[in-house]
Design a protein around this motif. Structure first.
Motif, PDB file in Angstrom:
ATOM      1  N   ASN A 140      -9.929 -38.704  25.810  1.00 34.08           N
ATOM      2  CA  ASN A 140      -8.817 -37.790  25.582  1.00 34.08           C
ATOM      3  C   ASN A 140      -8.280 -37.983  24.163  1.00 34.08           C
ATOM      4  O   ASN A 140      -7.546 -38.926  23.902  1.00 34.08           O
ATOM      5  CB  ASN A 140      -7.737 -38.067  26.635  1.00 34.08           C
ATOM      6  N   ALA A 141      -8.662 -37.076  23.271  1.00 33.15           N
ATOM      7  CA  ALA A 141      -8.152 -37.142  21.900  1.00 33.15           C
ATOM      8  C   ALA A 141      -7.127 -36.037  21.663  1.00 33.15           C
ATOM      9  O   ALA A 141      -6.853 -35.667  20.534  1.00 33.15           O
ATOM     10  CB  ALA A 141      -9.300 -37.049  20.897  1.00 33.15           C
ATOM     11  N   THR A 142      -6.548 -35.520  22.757  1.00 31.45           N
ATOM     12  CA  THR A 142      -5.608 -34.402  22.638  1.00 31.45           C
ATOM     13  C   THR A 142      -4.191 -34.858  22.305  1.00 31.45           C
ATOM     14  O   THR A 142      -3.369 -34.054  21.887  1.00 31.45           O
ATOM     15  CB  THR A 142      -5.532 -33.598  23.950  1.00 31.45           C
ATOM     16  N   LEU A 175       0.983 -35.760  13.478  1.00 32.46           N
ATOM     17  CA  LEU A 175       0.909 -34.662  14.439  1.00 32.46           C
ATOM     18  C   LEU A 175       1.868 -34.893  15.591  1.00 32.46           C
ATOM     19  O   LEU A 175       2.483 -35.961  15.715  1.00 32.46           O
ATOM     20  CB  LEU A 175      -0.530 -34.445  14.920  1.00 32.46           C
ATOM     21  N   GLU A 176       2.006 -33.872  16.420  1.00 36.87           N
ATOM     22  CA  GLU A 176       2.948 -33.966  17.533  1.00 36.87           C
ATOM     23  C   GLU A 176       2.199 -34.144  18.832  1.00 36.87           C
ATOM     24  O   GLU A 176       1.416 -33.291  19.237  1.00 36.87           O
ATOM     25  CB  GLU A 176       3.806 -32.704  17.571  1.00 36.87           C
ATOM     26  N   ASP A 177       2.430 -35.273  19.484  1.00 37.19           N
ATOM     27  CA  ASP A 177       1.815 -35.520  20.780  1.00 37.19           C
ATOM     28  C   ASP A 177       2.771 -35.065  21.878  1.00 37.19           C
ATOM     29  O   ASP A 177       3.928 -34.768  21.618  1.00 37.19           O
ATOM     30  CB  ASP A 177       1.521 -37.017  20.935  1.00 37.19           C
ATOM     31  N   MET A 178       2.265 -35.035  23.093  1.00 38.26           N
ATOM     32  CA  MET A 178       3.116 -34.605  24.205  1.00 38.26           C
ATOM     33  C   MET A 178       3.023 -35.569  25.376  1.00 38.26           C
ATOM     34  O   MET A 178       2.004 -36.201  25.587  1.00 38.26           O
ATOM     35  CB  MET A 178       2.690 -33.210  24.663  1.00 38.26           C
ATOM     36  N   VAL A 179       4.122 -35.634  26.153  1.00 37.86           N
ATOM     37  CA  VAL A 179       4.112 -36.478  27.347  1.00 37.86           C
ATOM     38  C   VAL A 179       3.195 -35.855  28.395  1.00 37.86           C
ATOM     39  O   VAL A 179       2.348 -36.523  28.967  1.00 37.86           O
ATOM     40  CB  VAL A 179       5.537 -36.651  27.915  1.00 37.86           C
ATOM     41  N   LYS A 215      -7.432 -28.512  18.392  1.00 37.56           N
ATOM     42  CA  LYS A 215      -7.784 -27.606  17.298  1.00 37.56           C
ATOM     43  C   LYS A 215      -6.499 -27.103  16.656  1.00 37.56           C
ATOM     44  O   LYS A 215      -5.546 -26.775  17.360  1.00 37.56           O
ATOM     45  CB  LYS A 215      -8.581 -26.441  17.871  1.00 37.56           C
ATOM     46  N   GLN A 216      -6.502 -27.108  15.332  1.00 38.37           N
ATOM     47  CA  GLN A 216      -5.353 -26.550  14.631  1.00 38.37           C
ATOM     48  C   GLN A 216      -5.889 -25.788  13.429  1.00 38.37           C
ATOM     49  O   GLN A 216      -6.432 -26.389  12.509  1.00 38.37           O
ATOM     50  CB  GLN A 216      -4.418 -27.677  14.198  1.00 38.37           C
ATOM     51  N   GLU A 217      -5.771 -24.484  13.519  1.00 36.59           N
ATOM     52  CA  GLU A 217      -6.358 -23.603  12.503  1.00 36.59           C
ATOM     53  C   GLU A 217      -7.834 -23.960  12.292  1.00 36.59           C
ATOM     54  O   GLU A 217      -8.598 -23.921  13.239  1.00 36.59           O
ATOM     55  CB  GLU A 217      -5.547 -23.666  11.206  1.00 36.59           C
ATOM     56  N   ASP A 218      -8.209 -24.375  11.066  1.00 42.14           N
ATOM     57  CA  ASP A 218      -9.625 -24.673  10.831  1.00 42.14           C
ATOM     58  C   ASP A 218      -9.955 -26.156  10.960  1.00 42.14           C
ATOM     59  O   ASP A 218     -11.004 -26.605  10.520  1.00 42.14           O
ATOM     60  CB  ASP A 218     -10.032 -24.200   9.422  1.00 42.14           C
ATOM     61  N   SER A 219      -9.027 -26.909  11.560  1.00 38.43           N
ATOM     62  CA  SER A 219      -9.261 -28.345  11.656  1.00 38.43           C
ATOM     63  C   SER A 219      -9.416 -28.807  13.093  1.00 38.43           C
ATOM     64  O   SER A 219      -8.818 -28.252  14.010  1.00 38.43           O
ATOM     65  CB  SER A 219      -8.092 -29.111  11.038  1.00 38.43           C
ATOM     66  N   MET A 220     -10.230 -29.829  13.220  1.00 44.29           N
ATOM     67  CA  MET A 220     -10.344 -30.519  14.501  1.00 44.29           C
ATOM     68  C   MET A 220      -9.454 -31.757  14.384  1.00 44.29           C
ATOM     69  O   MET A 220      -9.514 -32.466  13.380  1.00 44.29           O
ATOM     70  CB  MET A 220     -11.791 -30.935  14.729  1.00 44.29           C
ATOM     71  N   LEU A 221      -8.612 -31.986  15.407  1.00 47.68           N
ATOM     72  CA  LEU A 221      -7.717 -33.138  15.349  1.00 47.68           C
ATOM     73  C   LEU A 221      -8.097 -34.168  16.407  1.00 47.68           C
ATOM     74  O   LEU A 221      -8.396 -33.813  17.548  1.00 47.68           O
ATOM     75  CB  LEU A 221      -6.261 -32.703  15.603  1.00 47.68           C
ATOM     76  N   ILE A 222      -8.100 -35.422  16.001  1.00 45.36           N
ATOM     77  CA  ILE A 222      -8.319 -36.529  16.922  1.00 45.36           C
ATOM     78  C   ILE A 222      -7.007 -37.300  16.953  1.00 45.36           C
ATOM     79  O   ILE A 222      -6.685 -38.027  16.011  1.00 45.36           O
ATOM     80  CB  ILE A 222      -9.413 -37.493  16.404  1.00 45.36           C
ATOM     81  N   SER A 223      -6.232 -37.122  18.026  1.00 47.82           N
ATOM     82  CA  SER A 223      -4.984 -37.883  18.133  1.00 47.82           C
ATOM     83  C   SER A 223      -5.318 -39.285  18.637  1.00 47.82           C
ATOM     84  O   SER A 223      -6.056 -39.442  19.612  1.00 47.82           O
ATOM     85  CB  SER A 223      -4.019 -37.208  19.104  1.00 47.82           C
ATOM     86  N   VAL A 224      -4.791 -40.303  17.970  1.00 46.30           N
ATOM     87  CA  VAL A 224      -5.181 -41.667  18.350  1.00 46.30           C
ATOM     88  C   VAL A 224      -4.334 -42.232  19.481  1.00 46.30           C
ATOM     89  O   VAL A 224      -4.695 -43.237  20.090  1.00 46.30           O
ATOM     90  CB  VAL A 224      -5.135 -42.638  17.135  1.00 46.30           C
ATOM     91  N   ARG A 225      -3.192 -41.595  19.783  1.00 45.51           N
ATOM     92  CA  ARG A 225      -2.314 -42.140  20.824  1.00 45.51           C
ATOM     93  C   ARG A 225      -3.034 -42.278  22.162  1.00 45.51           C
ATOM     94  O   ARG A 225      -2.888 -43.280  22.859  1.00 45.51           O
ATOM     95  CB  ARG A 225      -1.085 -41.254  21.010  1.00 45.51           C
ATOM     96  N   THR A 226      -3.815 -41.248  22.519  1.00 43.50           N
ATOM     97  CA  THR A 226      -4.411 -41.236  23.856  1.00 43.50           C
ATOM     98  C   THR A 226      -5.825 -41.839  23.897  1.00 43.50           C
ATOM     99  O   THR A 226      -6.483 -41.767  24.922  1.00 43.50           O
ATOM    100  CB  THR A 226      -4.429 -39.795  24.421  1.00 43.50           C
TER     101      THR A 226
END
Ligand code: PLP
Length: 465
Positions: A83-85, A390-394, A436-447
């Motif tokens: 889960n990199a969301t 970036l902004e993560d969510m609960v 995904k954010q516009e033309d970028s792939m994001l890997i959130s490290v929190r999860t």
């Protein structure tokens, strides 16, 4: 057509040493099915093919295909996902990952006999509900506790036990739907209770409840509107006032907390969610919440409250249908013990992820970027790597408006290849789910869980090379 004549029989294939060795592991009927499927698939392709193959080549093509079919079949459908969301409680990804202790308790219960419903002291039949009741009451201050399959079941059981055939008063602002399937009005109907709506979507006052009370009123129901928030001109009656009125009129109050958290996370900016202890203390007669949301345990519905209502619920026939199994009880006991005598901030993954400091996350993202960069040099997509805030969510319906300040690695793509790469990453094992954010792939490290980082690097290198 020579190709089709060169297709070996199933018996010939079964005699091959590669298949013989599989027959010592798998059922013969299963292997025969796999070979048939491989032969059928290859036959279709050979019909269209212009190339000719000899017998040996065709056998090898079939065996290669059979290997693939077999490994897909035996790996099952429920697969590991990274889960990199940045959404900590992702209902589509199985909500809370369990703590080590919960897992150990569950593992111990899984393959051996246990005292699930046996009183070892007296040598007589016991109750499965005894195992966690003491822990739950000690942790929350409630008089009694009962655990069922999930929170939807908990609400259903509470309503059915206390209000079947009678009226339940609910504010219109709390007639919520959760996850597309749990709707308060529907659950009310299924329980046999009659819903009495009061107030309006954005404003409900104590006098609205007051006016609706009559001799048919069995319960005052308050739902924590966990997955949305009405901003601006809105008013709901606080639990304190509702509990006070319930007490004065001798009508119980039930509070569907939804997410149910045991530790105060105000220091991490998470103040919207009342703790379970606070709800009990405020005077709710029955409180319900999920085991696999903010508690960070297994799927379960936890019911707390006054002894007399808990005892009534235990006797309800529905309880038998909604009961939890030994694995859930074991995982829940392991989780609750972590809260009672351990260190939930360190050891319960959900709490750990929610209380990570942004600076810690930034470091984690920097490290990931550093390790990733050399693996992607010269990749075809030439995506640019950067560490981004970036902004993560609960997630899980809790803190709907709150964004957790997080960090991650962004991979800037040009053109359409982003969606294609995202799909390829989803089809790996384990699957990698990115944002995904516009033309970028994001890997959130929190999860990212322990051990995930190495996999992510390997996966990205494989797909983007
Ligand atoms: C999540 C939620 C539910 C449903 O809980 P499950 O454990 O998924 O059955 C019910 N009520 C509220 C307020 C919730 O947030």
């Amino acid at each position: 057509m020579a190709n089709l004549r060169n297709i070996p029989s199933i018996d010939d294939l079964l005699a091959r040493p590669e298949i013989q060795s599989k027959l010592s592991v798998y059922r013969r009927e299963f292997i025969v099915d796999v070979l048939r499927q491989a032969v059928n698939e290859l036959r279709e392709e050979l019909r269209k093919s212009k190339q000719t193959y000899d017998k040996e080549q065709i056998s090898n093509l079939i065996l290669h295909r059979a290997d693939k079919i077999l490994s897909t079949a035996v790996s099952g459908s429920l697969k590991r996902v990274i889960n990199a969301t940045g959404v900590v409680l992702h209902t589509n990804l199985g909500r809370a990952p369990l703590s080590d202790q919960a897992f150990q308790y569950m593992q111990a219960a899984a393959q051996k006999y246990n005292n699930l419903e046996f009183d070892l002291d007296e040598g007589v039949r016991g109750s499965r509900y005894d195992h966690v009741e003491d822990l739950l009451t000690r942790l929350t201050g409630a008089e009694g506790a009962l655990v069922v399959n999930n929170n939807a079941a908990a609400v259903l059981l509470g309503l059915s036990t206390i209000a079947q055939g009678r009226e339940v008063i609910v504010s219109r602002g709390q007639l919520i739907e959760i996850g597309g399937a749990f709707r308060i009005p529907e659950v009310m109907k299924a329980s046999g209770a009659r819903l009495v709506e009061v107030g309006t979507t954005n404003r409900t006052y104590l006098k609205d409840y007051e006016a609706a009370i009559n001799e048919e009123t069995a319960l005052l129901f308050s739902a924590h509107t966990s997955n949305y928030k009405i901003m601006g001109f809105s008013e709901e009656v606080g639990l304190t006032d509702l509990a006070e009125m319930g007490q004065a009129r001798n009508i119980p109050v039930m509070h569907d907390l939804g997410s149910g958290i045991l530790v105060d996370l105000v220091d991490w900016g998470l103040q919207d969610e009342p703790t379970v202890q606070a709800s009990i203390k405020t005077g709710a007669d029955i409180v319900t919440f999920s085991g696999d949301k903010l508690l960070g345990g297994p799927q379960a519905g936890i019911i707390l409250g006054r002894k007399k209502y808990i005892e009534q619920m235990k006797k309800n026939q529905l309880t038998r249908a909604l009961r939890v199994d030994k694995l859930t009880i074991a995982a829940l006991e392991g989780t609750l013990l972590e809260y009672l005598c351990g260190n939930p901030r360190q050891n319960v993954p959900v709490i750990k992820m929610l209380t990570m400091h942004p600076e810690q996350l930034r470091e984690k993202a920097e490290q990931l970027k550093e390790k990733l960069a050399p693996k992607l040099t010269g990749n075809a997509q030439r995506c640019k790597l950067a560490v981004v805030a970036l902004e993560d969510m609960v997630g899980g319906g809790a803190y709907p408006t709150y964004r957790l300040p997080g960090f991650g690695v962004s991979l800037a793509f040009s053109g359409k290849s982003l969606d294609k790469a995202a799909r390829e990453l989803r089809l790996l094992e384990p699957a990698l789910l990115t944002r995904k954010q516009e033309d970028s792939m994001l890997i959130s490290v929190r999860t990212l869980l322990p051990g995930d980082e190495e996999e992510v690097i390997r996966q990205l290198a494989q797909v983007l090379r």
